[in-house]
Write a protein that holds these residues in place. Structure first.
Motif, PDB file in Angstrom:
ATOM      1  N   GLY A 213       0.826  -1.196   0.000  1.00 21.74           N
ATOM      2  CA  GLY A 213       0.000   0.000   0.000  1.00 21.74           C
ATOM      3  C   GLY A 213       0.862   1.249   0.000  1.00 21.74           C
ATOM      4  O   GLY A 213       0.391   2.349  -0.272  1.00 21.74           O
ATOM      5  N   PHE A 214       2.146   1.047   0.271  1.00 24.14           N
ATOM      6  CA  PHE A 214       3.081   2.175   0.265  1.00 24.14           C
ATOM      7  C   PHE A 214       3.071   2.889  -1.079  1.00 24.14           C
ATOM      8  O   PHE A 214       3.021   4.125  -1.142  1.00 24.14           O
ATOM      9  N   ALA A 215       3.083   2.106  -2.167  1.00 26.03           N
ATOM     10  CA  ALA A 215       3.163   2.701  -3.507  1.00 26.03           C
ATOM     11  C   ALA A 215       2.036   3.704  -3.748  1.00 26.03           C
ATOM     12  O   ALA A 215       2.265   4.781  -4.291  1.00 26.03           O
ATOM     13  N   SER A 216       0.807   3.368  -3.320  1.00 25.00           N
ATOM     14  CA  SER A 216      -0.298   4.310  -3.593  1.00 25.00           C
ATOM     15  C   SER A 216      -0.262   5.502  -2.641  1.00 25.00           C
ATOM     16  O   SER A 216      -0.587   6.623  -3.024  1.00 25.00           O
ATOM     17  N   THR A 217       0.160   5.262  -1.390  1.00 27.14           N
ATOM     18  CA  THR A 217       0.192   6.367  -0.424  1.00 27.14           C
ATOM     19  C   THR A 217       1.272   7.376  -0.800  1.00 27.14           C
ATOM     20  O   THR A 217       1.137   8.574  -0.543  1.00 27.14           O
ATOM     21  N   VAL A 218       2.353   6.892  -1.423  1.00 24.54           N
ATOM     22  CA  VAL A 218       3.493   7.755  -1.704  1.00 24.54           C
ATOM     23  C   VAL A 218       3.460   8.283  -3.151  1.00 24.54           C
ATOM     24  O   VAL A 218       4.341   9.023  -3.557  1.00 24.54           O
ATOM     25  N   ARG A 219       2.410   7.927  -3.888  1.00 20.74           N
ATOM     26  CA  ARG A 219       2.355   8.282  -5.313  1.00 20.74           C
ATOM     27  C   ARG A 219       2.559   9.780  -5.556  1.00 20.74           C
ATOM     28  O   ARG A 219       3.321  10.191  -6.434  1.00 20.74           O
ATOM     29  N   LEU A 220       1.902  10.604  -4.755  1.00 23.48           N
ATOM     30  CA  LEU A 220       1.978  12.053  -4.985  1.00 23.48           C
ATOM     31  C   LEU A 220       3.366  12.627  -4.705  1.00 23.48           C
ATOM     32  O   LEU A 220       3.654  13.762  -5.093  1.00 23.48           O
ATOM     33  N   ALA A 221       4.234  11.848  -4.034  1.00 26.57           N
ATOM     34  CA  ALA A 221       5.607  12.324  -3.773  1.00 26.57           C
ATOM     35  C   ALA A 221       6.410  12.417  -5.058  1.00 26.57           C
ATOM     36  O   ALA A 221       7.510  12.966  -5.071  1.00 26.57           O
ATOM     37  N   LYS A 222       5.870  11.883  -6.145  1.00 25.77           N
ATOM     38  CA  LYS A 222       6.550  11.984  -7.438  1.00 25.77           C
ATOM     39  C   LYS A 222       6.226  13.315  -8.126  1.00 25.77           C
ATOM     40  O   LYS A 222       6.751  13.597  -9.194  1.00 25.77           O
ATOM     41  N   SER A 223       5.329  14.111  -7.545  1.00 24.12           N
ATOM     42  CA  SER A 223       4.850  15.335  -8.200  1.00 24.12           C
ATOM     43  C   SER A 223       5.957  16.363  -8.366  1.00 24.12           C
ATOM     44  O   SER A 223       6.951  16.368  -7.655  1.00 24.12           O
TER      45      SER A 223
END
Lengths: 296, 296
Positions: A213-223
């Motif tokens: 679930g880390f991948a979806s929670t941290v997705r916006l950190a790629k912004s």
């Protein structure tokens, strides 16, 4: 309609693609100071030509501005200076207070519509643009009473063509809401990414665990920091409130965790579970309650 | 192979479905103290029968235990008491330290394999189970040297049938890593949900804004408190460290925001952007570096 799009990134590019598809943009001029983005937008057929002269502003019927919000505040007054008497300028910035202030006393204020089509991905640039990005999402128009009725009518037509539902708010109310729901999500994700990256220096295996679930929670950190740093600064007051409240909730949770107070941890998580009901109700809610017509 | 699955939720149910598909489970007995879940698992064909007697343990060749980690610690010793001499018990708990301790001195410790197949969704119960949940994900086996070679070999066959890549770790190392990557993500998401719900009491429109990335960041806040409260408590020490570090990063970000220190905000976000490279490298990394064979 002769359309100029200023800023050929994810947002500007996706708007261009769908306005052409809908037949609203019969010709498309692109403006971007990043020459790679400009060349890519031409290559992908997002716009017909790049024109960095005043001509791009002077001859357009419709101008979409989708650039970082600090650049928006600087450029919008001079954009309005150049436009034709019946042209309409729509911005797509993620803050609205300072943008509206930047043009508040401009002679052509009523040719401007302050909008925030709420959609996006963690990717940026013209290669990230795609048809359908905005479909089913919400667009917010602020200070509707300061825009001319025909400017508002065209704006609604534009966002309807993108498949969006437009609602109206005061710019201050807008900035407060997006601080909590959008900007705080981005901050929480950026710092979650940083926290885990900090640890990973010593611990190589950790990333095998991202399926949790880390991948979806941290997705916006790629912004994009270029886009988000100005947004956070423009919305400093409300974002600071939201961030402080988030930190307080985290600390309170931490306290109950350290006390091994299972009942309270359970209560907090059960309360947070209500987000499921709320998120599932969004589509229905926005369709039934918020659809309104422009004034005038 | 006669297989018993204890706990017919998302994890147990999904394992059952794919073990039957792979031909490993030729008959499937389900155990669940929630009679609704048990009935649903039968209705959906996840298991062939429900058997709450000791028979379900005494006749099985393979027993999968997928129940909350506190119940796991309580039940595992008595499960081991009942099993046949050549049976294998595999757990699927999200913590490993206390679970391994609960069976450390058991006479049949070598028939047990401590595993953590890292996959999941925000949904729970047998209706959430589906084929393919685990495909391409990582499974962690702890204390491999305490399991018999044939128990380990069967375990690898089971997780290979689920499409997983198995890696090995000490249980303490496992708990530390999952604290940062998995458990912290859940806490950050639960509290983001709570923070925004707190505000929504007065501000009804706020949920029209969820298209902004909020929905994905808050997804884990829908997770089951029954499952997560025991996980957080069992992993209190490492989760507390991770949470404190996350709060520290949030506070530092807040400080630079209040100072309007754009350079520093930009630097922090650019650093967090590295998560993109790391996440994109996961599949390659886990395949190339971590694939190992069982000891013995």
């Amino acid at each position: 309609m002769k359309t100029t799009v200023i800023g050929l990134g994810l947002i500007g590019g996706s708007i261009a693609i769908d306005l052409r598809k809908a037949g609203i943009a019969t010709s498309l001029v692109g403006v971007d100071r990043n020459s790679d983005h400009a060349a890519k937008a031409i290559e992908l057929g997002i716009v017909d030509e790049i024109d960095l002269t005043d001509n791009a502003l002077q001859t357009a019927d419709l101008i979409i501005v989708a650039i970082p919000v600090n650049a928006m505040c600087q450029l919008l007054p001079s954009i309005l200076d150049q436009i034709k008497a019946d042209a309409v300028v729509i911005d797509a910035g993620s803050t609205k207070n300072l943008i509206c202030k930047a043009v508040a006393t401009h002679a052509k204020r009523d040719q401007f519509v302050a909008a925030h089509p709420i959609a996006g991905t963690e990717n940026s640039g013209p290669t990230a643009a795609f048809s359908g990005l905005f479909r089913g999402k919400t667009n917010i128009v602020c200070e509707r009473e300061k825009s001319a009725p025909q400017a508002l009518a065209l704006t609604l037509k534009v966002f309807e063509a993108l498949g969006m539902n437009t609602i109206f708010m005061e710019s201050d109310e807008h900035d407060k809401h997006v601080a909590y729901v959008s900007h705080l999500s981005h901050v929480s994700s950026f710092l979650l990414g940083q926290t885990v990256l900090d640890i990973e220096k010593d611990e190589k295996n950790i990333f095998a665990l991202a399926g949790s679930g880390f991948a979806s929670t941290v997705r916006l950190a790629k912004s994009s920091p270029e886009m988000w740093a100005p947004i956070f600064e423009q919305n400093l007051d409300y974002l600071s409130q939201a961030l402080q409240e988030y930190i307080m909730h985290l600390q309170r949770f931490h306290y109950h965790l350290l006390k091994r107070d299972t009942t309270e941890l359970h209560r907090i998580m059960s309360k947070a579970n209500e987000i499921r009901r709320v998120l599932e109700g969004i589509e229905l809610k926005t369709k039934n309650q918020h659809q309104t017509q422009p004034a005038g």
